[in-house]
Scaffold this motif. Structure first.
Motif, mmCIF file in Angstrom:
data_model
loop_
_atom_site.group_PDB
_atom_site.id
_atom_site.type_symbol
_atom_site.label_atom_id
_atom_site.label_comp_id
_atom_site.label_asym_id
_atom_site.label_seq_id
_atom_site.Cartn_x
_atom_site.Cartn_y
_atom_site.Cartn_z
ATOM 1 N N HIS A 238 91.154 -26.045 43.820
ATOM 2 C CA HIS A 238 92.423 -26.621 43.361
ATOM 3 C C HIS A 238 93.417 -26.922 44.481
ATOM 4 N N ALA A 239 93.239 -26.297 45.640
ATOM 5 C CA ALA A 239 94.188 -26.546 46.739
ATOM 6 C C ALA A 239 93.921 -27.910 47.366
ATOM 7 N N GLN A 240 94.967 -28.442 48.024
ATOM 8 C CA GLN A 240 94.764 -29.702 48.767
ATOM 9 C C GLN A 240 94.187 -29.406 50.151
ATOM 10 N N GLN B 128 104.206 -15.726 43.633
ATOM 11 C CA GLN B 128 103.964 -16.802 42.671
ATOM 12 C C GLN B 128 102.650 -16.550 41.931
ATOM 13 N N GLU B 129 102.553 -17.130 40.746
ATOM 14 C CA GLU B 129 101.296 -17.014 40.011
ATOM 15 C C GLU B 129 100.316 -18.065 40.560
ATOM 16 N N LEU B 130 99.102 -17.660 40.836
ATOM 17 C CA LEU B 130 98.144 -18.583 41.460
ATOM 18 C C LEU B 130 97.376 -19.376 40.417
ATOM 19 N N THR B 131 98.057 -20.281 39.726
ATOM 20 C CA THR B 131 97.361 -21.118 38.732
ATOM 21 C C THR B 131 96.790 -22.347 39.440
ATOM 22 N N ALA B 132 95.877 -23.025 38.739
ATOM 23 C CA ALA B 132 95.305 -24.252 39.290
ATOM 24 C C ALA B 132 96.420 -25.260 39.572
ATOM 25 N N GLN B 133 97.374 -25.327 38.648
ATOM 26 C CA GLN B 133 98.477 -26.283 38.785
ATOM 27 C C GLN B 133 99.343 -25.954 39.999
ATOM 28 N N PHE B 134 99.629 -24.668 40.166
ATOM 29 C CA PHE B 134 100.471 -24.281 41.306
ATOM 30 C C PHE B 134 99.753 -24.585 42.618
ATOM 31 N N SER C 292 99.892 -28.124 43.529
ATOM 32 C CA SER C 292 101.237 -28.614 43.886
ATOM 33 C C SER C 292 101.609 -28.316 45.337
ATOM 34 N N GLN C 293 100.793 -27.501 46.007
ATOM 35 C CA GLN C 293 101.105 -27.099 47.379
ATOM 36 C C GLN C 293 100.416 -28.032 48.388
ATOM 37 N N ASP C 294 101.143 -28.383 49.446
ATOM 38 C CA ASP C 294 100.525 -29.220 50.483
ATOM 39 C C ASP C 294 99.500 -28.407 51.283
ATOM 40 N N VAL D 259 104.170 -24.889 51.303
ATOM 41 C CA VAL D 259 103.098 -24.037 51.829
ATOM 42 C C VAL D 259 103.140 -22.698 51.103
ATOM 43 N N VAL D 260 102.010 -22.282 50.549
ATOM 44 C CA VAL D 260 101.952 -20.939 49.957
ATOM 45 C C VAL D 260 101.117 -20.044 50.878
#
Ligand SMILES: NC(=O)c1ccc[n+]([C@@H]2O[C@H](COP(=O)([O-])OP(=O)(O)OC[C@H]3O[C@@H](n4cnc5c(N)ncnc54)[C@H](O)[C@@H]3O)[C@@H](O)[C@H]2O)c1
Length: 443
Positions: A419-421, A389-395, A398-400, A330-331
């Motif tokens: 990009h988030a789930q 954290q850096e808010l990239t599309a990849q990051f 990767s977060q639930d 979780v971010v």
């Protein structure tokens, strides 16, 4: 005591101003007096801050170092840790912290320490004004006897004593120190006259009141008003969520009433050095009078509980996706207690992180204004060390879950939702997002 002589010094700007406590409140005051050509001597117990100021640097993000440097270079501002220099100033404005202790009772340590440090150096004729938020009676019953005990000087006879609450709102683009009216109460009419004359030089509207206690109480009323109303909308949010009604739409609709309604907005819980804390200064004092303050206590409970409710809402949203909080990534977006500032005192984000960690989540955060926590000094209630954290599309992918706690203006909500789930939104920050609506859960 030479009241008229003091006022003349204020008028011709030869009065020197002392500010004790060079923080979010103290520094803007210093800068305002500097802008009006007054020489200021700042006192703080933190030698790191004192050294930074004397080197022309700033440790408060929204206050540019150039403003401090200009004042220091013009020899209008100097900082010190040495209370023996107190006699150099004519007026002493005290802006030290007034937090709660571990039992959520007023922690008057900083005010008491300041008064004790001042007392042996107090000079006849000086004006002392307490600005820290506090319970009614502090200036007369707590501050006054400590100051008088130092050298036997009597308040109202040998020195002026007043209270003037601080209404600073860091990050507010519409109001600043000079445009926010200032309430002033004095121990005697002469104390009030001198204090009003001084503040009148830097503030557009000064509002004299009949006593220090009225001034102290007025500040508490302002903040309790906010606390109670935020408690109300947080309670309604939890109810309307069950009823399938959007609280944000309800508030928008109610706000169209042109009189008798003022919108307040729900969120993840209260933050900052004022709204979550100040009401407890009054509830504590009220006990002495055997007078219950049920409404204030209840709104405090609601505003504390709503943080847990948000975590529960996130847990359900994960559950709907066949995931447990335990082990989920979780971010938390936004660490500061409100948008576009770098202050994390009492931020609900800290509590959210603690609650999520307790449940086994892998928690990270992002905040454009707070690269790491703690910032300068250790946090009062929390013991974790994290970096933004850096808010990239990849990051994001990767977060639930992405948990929106503070809706900083710089966030690109379309990008985040793309990009988030899953986005759990406590601020209605994603209201304008057009795509990916199925990923957004309001909390
Ligand atoms: N921050 C705000 O937006 C705000 C708004 C309105 C009112 N207030 C009230 O103003 C007061 C000050 O708040 P702040 O936000 O500026 O706090 P702060 O923590 O930013 O600054 C307080 C400063 O006082 C210093 N200090 C502590 N004890 C001292 C001592 N004995 N002698 C000298 N310096 C000492 C600290 O080192 C710190 O630099 C509090 O009562 C707060 O409730 C704050």
């Amino acid at each position: 005591m030479q009241t008229q002589e003091f006022i003349r010094k204020i008028e011709d700007r030869t009065a020197r101003v002392g500010v004790i406590g060079l923080g979010y409140v103290g520094i803007p005051l210093v800068l305002e007096f500097g802008r009006q050509g007054y020489r200021v001597l700042g006192f703080d117990i933190d030698p790191v801050k004192v050294d930074m100021i004397n080197a022309g640097k700033s440790y408060i993000k929204h206050i540019g170092p150039e403003r401090i440097a200009a004042m220091v270079e013009a020899r209008l501002f100097e900082a010190t840790t040495d209370y023996a220099r107190l006699p150099e100033v004519d007026a002493v404005l005290i802006a030290v912290p007034t937090p709660l202790d571990h039992h959520r009772e007023p922690d008057m340590k900083y005010v008491v320490d300041t008064a004790k440090a001042m007392a042996p150096h107090l000079r006849a004729g000086q004006l002392v004004v307490l600005e820290s938020t506090t319970y009614p009676g502090t200036t007369e019953d707590l501050l006054r006897p400590i100051l008088e005990a130092g050298k036997g000087l009597i308040a109202g006879r040998d020195f002026h004593l007043a209270f003037s609450p601080e209404r600073e709102d860091p990050g507010n683009k519409h109001f600043n120190t000079s445009t926010i009216p200032k309430v002033v109460g004095g121990l005697t009419p002469a104390c009030r006259e001198v204090a009003c004359a001084l503040y009148g030089k830097i503030i557009g509207q000064v509002v004299p009141v009949s006593s220090c206690a009225v001034a102290e109480m007025s500040k508490l009323l302002e903040n309790i008003f906010r606390n109670v109303n935020i408690g109300l909308v947080n309670e309604l949010k939890m109810l309307t969520d069950r009823m399938g009604i959007d609280i944000w739409e309800v508030i928008r609709a109610a706000s169209t009433k042109p009189f008798g309604f003022m919108p307040f907005y729900p969120g993840p819980g209260l933050g900052g050095h004022c709204i979550p804390i100040d009401p407890f200064y009054l509830t504590w004092k009220a006990r002495e009078y055997d007078c219950p303050t049920r409404l204030i206590e209840t709104s405090g409970e609601i505003n504390t509980y709503v943080t847990e409710w948000v975590v529960e809402k996130l847990a359900r949203a994960l559950n709907d996706r066949k995931k447990a909080v335990n082990g989920s990534k979780v971010v938390v977006l936004g660490m500061a207690y409100k948008k576009d500032i770098d202050d994390l005192r009492e931020s609900p984000s800290l509590k959210l992180i603690e609650l999520l960690k307790d449940r086994g989540a892998e928690v990270s955060y992002h905040d454009p204004h707070i690269p790491r926590v703690p910032i300068l000094s250790p946090m009062r209630h929390y013991d974790f060390h994290m970096a933004s954290q850096e808010l990239t599309a990849q990051f994001l992918a990767s977060q639930d879950a992405v948990l929106v706690s503070t809706d900083h203006s710089s966030y690109d909500w379309e990008f985040i939702c793309q990009h988030a789930q899953l986005v759990v939104d406590t601020r209605n920050a994603c209201a304008g997002v057009t795509g990916n609506r199925e990923k957004i859960v309001k909390a």
